[in-house]
Design an enzyme around this catalytic site. Structure first.
Site, PDB file in Angstrom:
ATOM      1  N   ARG A  46       0.898  -1.334   0.028  1.00 40.83           N
ATOM      2  CA  ARG A  46       0.106  -0.048  -0.017  1.00 40.83           C
ATOM      3  C   ARG A  46       0.843   1.074  -0.057  1.00 40.83           C
ATOM      4  O   ARG A  46       1.856   1.272   0.600  1.00 40.83           O
ATOM      5  CB  ARG A  46      -0.909   0.109   1.371  1.00 40.83           C
ATOM      6  CG  ARG A  46      -2.303  -0.841   1.235  1.00 40.83           C
ATOM      7  CD  ARG A  46      -3.051  -0.642  -0.002  1.00 40.83           C
ATOM      8  NE  ARG A  46      -4.044  -1.334  -0.020  1.00 40.83           N
ATOM      9  CZ  ARG A  46      -4.413  -2.726  -0.844  1.00 40.83           C
ATOM     10  NH1 ARG A  46      -3.312  -3.066  -1.639  1.00 40.83           N
ATOM     11  NH2 ARG A  46      -5.630  -3.248  -0.700  1.00 40.83           N
ATOM     12  N   GLU A  67      -4.246   6.907  -5.413  1.00 44.34           N
ATOM     13  CA  GLU A  67      -4.415   6.360  -6.636  1.00 44.34           C
ATOM     14  C   GLU A  67      -5.889   6.732  -7.338  1.00 44.34           C
ATOM     15  O   GLU A  67      -6.894   6.750  -6.735  1.00 44.34           O
ATOM     16  CB  GLU A  67      -4.398   4.916  -6.362  1.00 44.34           C
ATOM     17  CG  GLU A  67      -3.024   4.619  -6.041  1.00 44.34           C
ATOM     18  CD  GLU A  67      -2.814   2.967  -5.844  1.00 44.34           C
ATOM     19  OE1 GLU A  67      -3.885   2.154  -5.838  1.00 44.34           O
ATOM     20  OE2 GLU A  67      -1.710   2.310  -5.375  1.00 44.34           O
ATOM     21  N   HIS A  74      -0.334  -0.190  -9.846  1.00 46.25           N
ATOM     22  CA  HIS A  74      -1.025  -1.017  -8.865  1.00 46.25           C
ATOM     23  C   HIS A  74      -1.734  -2.471  -9.452  1.00 46.25           C
ATOM     24  O   HIS A  74      -2.984  -2.804  -9.528  1.00 46.25           O
ATOM     25  CB  HIS A  74      -2.109  -0.478  -8.047  1.00 46.25           C
ATOM     26  CG  HIS A  74      -2.141  -0.854  -6.796  1.00 46.25           C
ATOM     27  ND1 HIS A  74      -2.794  -0.179  -5.566  1.00 46.25           N
ATOM     28  CD2 HIS A  74      -1.993  -2.062  -6.249  1.00 46.25           C
ATOM     29  CE1 HIS A  74      -2.753  -1.091  -4.643  1.00 46.25           C
ATOM     30  NE2 HIS A  74      -2.483  -2.256  -5.206  1.00 46.25           N
TER      31      HIS A  74
END
Length: 308
Positions: free
Chosen positions: A229, A258, A277
């Site tokens: 994360r 994000e 990601h």
């Protein structure tokens, strides 16, 4: 027939097959809180499968029949677990469903950093031949420090061990570690590691775990990899450490905010290898996470009958 809200645009066919008899509603690729609240008001789902976006108290209050929130993956930091507990709503995760995919991404980022894959590729395409001037880093014999020794961290540890690396790890909850993983404390991770890879969930206690103070404790020239994360890293501190050479390279698959938008300070920095990601985004993981999320919510619904 109870409704199940998916905070995404799709679900694997294998997962949908498990949900036959339920009304599955999709929120789309980038659902906002207002979108989810409106859908909950319209359909009053008994379960939510969380792919994208956040599920907080407003969403929960809009769905009085909600009994379970099931994460399409392992990280539940986008779900307000305190609010869920207060409302008697179970929160479950498909732990381990994407372990292979994320561990492989961490290895790819580590190798890309150590072997200058991105820079050399660009140079080659531009017509250069840097054999006489370039030296890569050999990982064999180096120390990799892992923060988090769950399914993903241990899978990555096995890969690092196969490369001949010394593997040290910190995880206060891990038990029965394999012999090739040496359990250490965080100060040892910072002090001894030639590369550090993050594999822990984001909590209030570890937010900004890698910051100016902890990065200063690391070996000069350390490599940082993060497939967990983004909030685990103070991004301004990391940028400063990379520019100063304290951190040689950073391979990142997750970010504090994000999606990353144009103008982010990492963009254009030569010693950052970035991916959007997608560590857990493979065709196999997509199926595994969907099946895991579906099975988890069905188990909760089966043991927790609807109130009348």
């Amino acid at each position: 027939m109870s409704a199940i809200l998916v905070t995404g645009a799709d679900l694997a066919p294998q997962a949908l097959a498990l949900l036959v008899g339920h009304d599955v509603i999709y929120a789309g690729k980038t659902p906002t809180e207002d979108d989810l609240v409106a859908l909950c008001h319209a359909h009053d789902p008994a379960a939510i499968i969380v792919r994208y976006g956040k599920v907080g108290s407003a969403v929960m209050d809009a769905a009085p029949s909600l009994r379970v929130i099931s994460k399409h993956g392992s990280g539940t930091d986008t779900i307000d677990k305190v609010a869920a507990q207060a409302r008697g709503i179970d929160v479950v995760a498909a732990a381990g469903a994407n372990a292979a995919a994320v561990a492989e991404q961490a290895l790819a980022l580590l190798l890309a950093c150590a072997k200058s894959v991105v820079v050399l590729d660009a140079r080659m395409h531009a017509g250069h031949w840097d054999k006489a001037t370039h030296k890569s880093v050999e990982l064999s014999g180096r120390t990799i420090g892992l923060v988090g020794l769950g399914a993903i961290g241990l899978r990555f540890a096995r890969m690092a061990d196969a490369l001949g690396m010394r593997v040290i790890g910190f995880d206060p909850f891990a038990k029965n570690l394999p012999t090739y993983v040496e359990r250490v404390d965080l100060p040892t991770i910072w002090r001894d590691s030639d590369a550090i890879s993050l594999h822990c969930p984001l909590t209030d206690d570890n937010r900004g775990l890698l910051n100016a103070a902890t990065l200063a404790q690391c070996k000069r020239g350390v490599v940082i990899v993060n497939t967990a994360r983004g909030g685990l890293i103070d991004e301004a501190a990391l940028l400063s450490a990379v520019r100063s050479g304290q951190v040689a390279m950073a391979g990142l698959d997750s970010f504090a905010v994000e999606p990353m938008t144009a103008g982010h300070p990492f963009q254009g920095e030569k010693n950052f290898v970035l991916s959007p990601h997608i560590g857990g985004v493979t065709s196999d993981a997509y199926v595994n996470m969907g099946i895991g999320a579906a099975r988890n919510l069905l188990q909760v619904l089966a043991r927790q009958p609807a109130t009348t």
